[in-house]
Design a protein around this motif. Structure first.
Motif, PDB file in Angstrom:
ATOM      1  N   UNK A 225       0.736  -1.170   0.110  1.00 18.05           N
ATOM      2  CA  UNK A 225      -0.194  -0.047  -0.011  1.00 18.05           C
ATOM      3  C   UNK A 225       0.768   1.039   0.044  1.00 18.05           C
ATOM      4  N   UNK A 226       2.351   0.889   0.279  1.00 15.05           N
ATOM      5  CA  UNK A 226       2.877   2.165   0.106  1.00 15.05           C
ATOM      6  C   UNK A 226       3.022   3.312  -0.724  1.00 15.05           C
ATOM      7  N   UNK A 227       2.468   4.520  -0.397  1.00 16.43           N
ATOM      8  CA  UNK A 227       2.518   5.627  -1.285  1.00 16.43           C
ATOM      9  C   UNK A 227       1.491   5.694  -2.449  1.00 16.43           C
ATOM     10  N   UNK A 228       0.441   4.512  -2.467  1.00 20.22           N
ATOM     11  CA  UNK A 228      -0.463   4.430  -3.337  1.00 20.22           C
ATOM     12  C   UNK A 228      -1.253   5.620  -3.709  1.00 20.22           C
ATOM     13  N   UNK A 229      -1.678   5.988  -4.725  1.00 21.12           N
ATOM     14  CA  UNK A 229      -2.669   7.139  -5.089  1.00 21.12           C
ATOM     15  C   UNK A 229      -3.881   6.521  -4.939  1.00 21.12           C
ATOM     16  N   UNK A 230      -4.363   5.343  -5.214  1.00 21.85           N
ATOM     17  CA  UNK A 230      -5.384   4.438  -4.938  1.00 21.85           C
ATOM     18  C   UNK A 230      -5.177   3.224  -4.516  1.00 21.85           C
ATOM     19  N   UNK A 231      -5.767   2.999  -3.145  1.00 23.10           N
ATOM     20  CA  UNK A 231      -5.617   1.463  -2.625  1.00 23.10           C
ATOM     21  C   UNK A 231      -6.913   1.038  -2.640  1.00 23.10           C
ATOM     22  N   UNK A 232      -7.135  -0.088  -3.074  1.00 21.83           N
ATOM     23  CA  UNK A 232      -8.386  -0.968  -3.012  1.00 21.83           C
ATOM     24  C   UNK A 232      -7.878  -2.004  -1.931  1.00 21.83           C
ATOM     25  N   UNK A 233      -8.698  -2.069  -0.803  1.00 17.22           N
ATOM     26  CA  UNK A 233      -8.439  -3.016   0.194  1.00 17.22           C
ATOM     27  C   UNK A 233      -9.565  -3.769   0.899  1.00 17.22           C
ATOM     28  N   UNK A 234      -9.552  -4.787   1.160  1.00 18.39           N
ATOM     29  CA  UNK A 234     -10.458  -5.601   1.675  1.00 18.39           C
ATOM     30  C   UNK A 234     -10.832  -5.074   2.996  1.00 18.39           C
ATOM     31  N   UNK A 270     -12.869   0.545   0.021  1.00 12.35           N
ATOM     32  CA  UNK A 270     -13.158  -0.817   0.620  1.00 12.35           C
ATOM     33  C   UNK A 270     -13.723  -1.572  -0.243  1.00 12.35           C
ATOM     34  N   UNK A 271     -13.447  -3.305   0.000  1.00 17.85           N
ATOM     35  CA  UNK A 271     -14.325  -3.943  -0.738  1.00 17.85           C
ATOM     36  C   UNK A 271     -14.272  -5.104  -0.024  1.00 17.85           C
ATOM     37  N   UNK A 272     -14.985  -6.315  -0.605  1.00 20.07           N
ATOM     38  CA  UNK A 272     -14.732  -7.696   0.184  1.00 20.07           C
ATOM     39  C   UNK A 272     -15.601  -7.899   1.429  1.00 20.07           C
ATOM     40  N   UNK A 273     -16.891  -7.296   1.723  1.00 18.85           N
ATOM     41  CA  UNK A 273     -17.500  -7.243   2.593  1.00 18.85           C
ATOM     42  C   UNK A 273     -18.177  -8.556   3.074  1.00 18.85           C
TER      43      UNK A 273
END
Length: 309
Positions: A225-234, A270-273
């Motif tokens: 995730x370091x320095x990401x302009x866009x982070x998609x995360x569970x 956010x995703x993977x709910x």
């Protein structure tokens, strides 16, 4: 339509709901597409989202659990039905190779339309030609995660470049094809002397998009995730189920927010709910207590990568 965006195909975890399909996301990057985790039903979700098979140039699997991979045969079959004959690179953790072999052989045409590219270590992913695998000019990287089976995150990393400054170019009399020549060679000889690239340009940091799916909190997730302009995360669980999240190798929404904050990510999606949460409002609120720029993705939405800093 933004040149760089996330297309959300599915946001459910292991059990789909009436409004959430199994996992599936497409990162569109300057005319090319990375499909991450084609869960069951992805082929239909692509149709609903307006993503043709021809828009997928690389497929990446984060791990071998069914809710992340069971749609792969259908996606490959659809490419064949659409008349696409160029094999698509298929990236996955090396230990998942036996399962991937079964998946790509699950229909008559699928096997011929995928080129396996297994990932055995952190770093740039190697394509079929032995060179770093690229999506729209950005290099695909993999980072190992901590899940119940071997898993990895993915990063699209645009190389740093230079931004040309028109007023400085004009002052030095550089125009037309000479601009491209200067950019390619670094120096340009003119009637007034030598012009260096650094004299008429400024650094342009490359952009980064990252996908962190099923994992416990770990150093690998922070590196991804370091320095990401866009982070998609569970964000599978809420605070009340933090112990359960750890047992099953997942993150809570608050941990996703903390991950984005500590890694210096700009926008968190956010995703993977878990299906136990009919609404994502509570998950979103918990993540926003840790990070300012957070959205809870819903199926078939699109989220642009933020403009350059």
């Amino acid at each position: 339509m933004p040149a760089r965006e996330l297309v959300v195909l599915g946001t459910s975890s292991a059990v789909p709901t009436r409004t959430r399909n199994h996992s599936g996301h497409v990162l569109r990057w300057d005319g090319e597409g990375l499909l991450v985790d084609p869960g069951e039903g992805t082929q239909r979700q692509m149709l609903l989202a307006g993503v043709p098979g021809s828009a997928v140039d690389v497929i990446a699997l984060t791990h071998e659990h069914g809710d992340h991979v069971l749609g792969l045969p259908g996606v490959l079959q659809r490419r064949a039905v659409d008349g696409l004959t160029t094999p698509v690179p298929l990236v996955f953790p090396a230990p998942a190779a036996p399962l991937v072999e079964h998946l790509v052989g699950a229909s008559a045409h699928a096997g011929a339309l995928a080129v396996p590219c297994s990932v055995a270590a952190d770093g740039p992913v190697t394509g079929p030609d032995g060179a770093p695998l690229r999506v729209g000019g950005a290099v695909l990287h993999a980072v190992a995660l901590d899940h119940r089976v071997p898993a990895c995150a993915y990063r699209l990393v645009e190389p740093d470049g230079r931004r040309m400054l028109p007023e400085r170019l004009a002052a030095r009399g550089v125009a037309g094809p000479d601009v491209g020549r200067l950019l390619a060679e670094g120096t340009l000889r003119t009637v007034d002397g030598e012009v260096r690239l650094e004299d008429v340009s400024a650094p342009r940091p490359g952009q980064v998009a990252a996908v962190v799916e099923d994992t416990r909190w770990c150093d690998g997730a922070l590196r991804a995730a370091e320095g990401a302009d866009l982070l998609l995360c569970e964000a599978t669980f809420a605070d009340a189920e933090e112990a359960l999240a750890g047992t099953y190798g997942h993150l809570t929404a608050r941990q996703a927010g903390r991950l984005a904050r500590e890694a210096g990510a700009r926008r968190l999606v956010l995703t993977h709910y878990s299906s136990r949460y009919p609404s994502t409002d509570g998950l979103l609120a918990q993540a926003r207590e840790e990070h300012d720029d957070v959205v809870a993705a819903a199926d078939l939405e699109r989220h642009a990568v933020p403009p350059r800093r």
